[in-house]
Design a protein around this motif. Structure first.
Motif, PDB file in Angstrom:
ATOM      1  N   VAL A 116      23.869  -6.166  28.851  1.00 31.94           N
ATOM      2  CA  VAL A 116      22.663  -5.786  28.124  1.00 31.94           C
ATOM      3  C   VAL A 116      22.969  -4.519  27.343  1.00 31.94           C
ATOM      4  CG1 VAL A 116      20.227  -5.169  28.369  1.00 31.94           C
ATOM      5  CG2 VAL A 116      21.247  -6.734  29.991  1.00 31.94           C
ATOM      6  N   SER A 117      22.346  -4.402  26.206  1.00 31.11           N
ATOM      7  CA  SER A 117      22.510  -3.205  25.394  1.00 31.11           C
ATOM      8  C   SER A 117      21.863  -2.008  26.095  1.00 31.11           C
ATOM      9  CB  SER A 117      21.856  -3.429  24.029  1.00 31.11           C
ATOM     10  OG  SER A 117      21.789  -2.227  23.321  1.00 31.11           O
ATOM     11  N   LYS A 118      22.545  -0.869  26.067  1.00 30.32           N
ATOM     12  CA  LYS A 118      21.975   0.351  26.635  1.00 30.32           C
ATOM     13  C   LYS A 118      20.673   0.708  25.924  1.00 30.32           C
ATOM     14  CE  LYS A 118      26.295   2.655  27.866  1.00 30.32           C
ATOM     15  NZ  LYS A 118      27.105   3.850  27.601  1.00 30.32           N
ATOM     16  N   VAL A 133      25.040  -8.478  34.255  1.00 27.61           N
ATOM     17  CA  VAL A 133      24.325  -8.909  33.063  1.00 27.61           C
ATOM     18  C   VAL A 133      24.702  -7.952  31.942  1.00 27.61           C
ATOM     19  CG1 VAL A 133      22.063  -9.277  32.036  1.00 27.61           C
ATOM     20  CG2 VAL A 133      22.447  -9.828  34.435  1.00 27.61           C
ATOM     21  N   GLU A 169      26.991  -2.256  24.492  1.00 22.53           N
ATOM     22  CA  GLU A 169      26.643  -3.116  25.619  1.00 22.53           C
ATOM     23  C   GLU A 169      27.238  -2.546  26.898  1.00 22.53           C
ATOM     24  OE1 GLU A 169      27.435  -7.229  25.340  1.00 22.53           O
ATOM     25  OE2 GLU A 169      25.994  -7.551  23.740  1.00 22.53           O
ATOM     26  N   SER A 213      18.361  -1.300  24.728  1.00 24.19           N
ATOM     27  CA  SER A 213      17.217  -2.055  25.238  1.00 24.19           C
ATOM     28  C   SER A 213      16.804  -1.587  26.633  1.00 24.19           C
ATOM     29  CB  SER A 213      17.509  -3.552  25.231  1.00 24.19           C
ATOM     30  OG  SER A 213      18.629  -3.833  26.028  1.00 24.19           O
ATOM     31  N   VAL A 214      17.772  -1.241  27.473  1.00 23.19           N
ATOM     32  CA  VAL A 214      17.445  -0.760  28.817  1.00 23.19           C
ATOM     33  C   VAL A 214      16.714   0.579  28.732  1.00 23.19           C
ATOM     34  CG1 VAL A 214      18.415   0.042  31.005  1.00 23.19           C
ATOM     35  CG2 VAL A 214      19.325  -2.009  29.920  1.00 23.19           C
ATOM     36  N   LYS A 218      27.339  -3.464  31.387  1.00 16.90           N
ATOM     37  CA  LYS A 218      27.055  -4.451  32.421  1.00 16.90           C
ATOM     38  C   LYS A 218      26.133  -3.818  33.462  1.00 16.90           C
ATOM     39  CE  LYS A 218      31.249  -7.076  31.854  1.00 16.90           C
ATOM     40  NZ  LYS A 218      32.453  -7.622  32.495  1.00 16.90           N
TER      41      LYS A 218
END
Length: 96
Positions: free
Chosen positions: A38-40, A36, A25, A42-43, A27
């Protein structure tokens, strides 16, 4: 195998390795949302899919047609043998 297929398989394997190695994860500041988590993975996946779709949209050929253009004069020049009177009976027999 074709070169294109080998290239696409290589890119797919490298992308998979890259995504699997970056699953922690992080930010991110996304527009107006601050920090926010978020998992790298998913990005990177969202950016990859968006880039792929943008490439498809940009690379597709235009299917526009010219409206109001008269092509009657060009047809005779491009296909001079399309008229039925140009072949002799012997030529027609030979072709059939």
């Amino acid at each position: 195998m074709r070169t294109k297929i080998i290239f696409l398989l290589t890119v797919a394997v490298l992308l998979t390795v890259l995504l699997m190695q970056n699953n922690q994860e992080a930010k991110f500041n996304i527009l107006f949302f601050s920090d926010v988590a978020v998992s790298k993975l998913s990005v990177l996946l969202v950016v990859t899919i968006a880039s792929f779709l943008a490439g498809i949209v940009i690379a597709r050929p235009n299917k526009r047609r010219t409206v109001g253009t008269d092509f009657e004069d060009d047809e005779d020049d491009e296909h001079p043998n399309t008229k039925s009177n140009t072949l002799s009976d012997e030529d027609r027999d030979y072709l059939h």
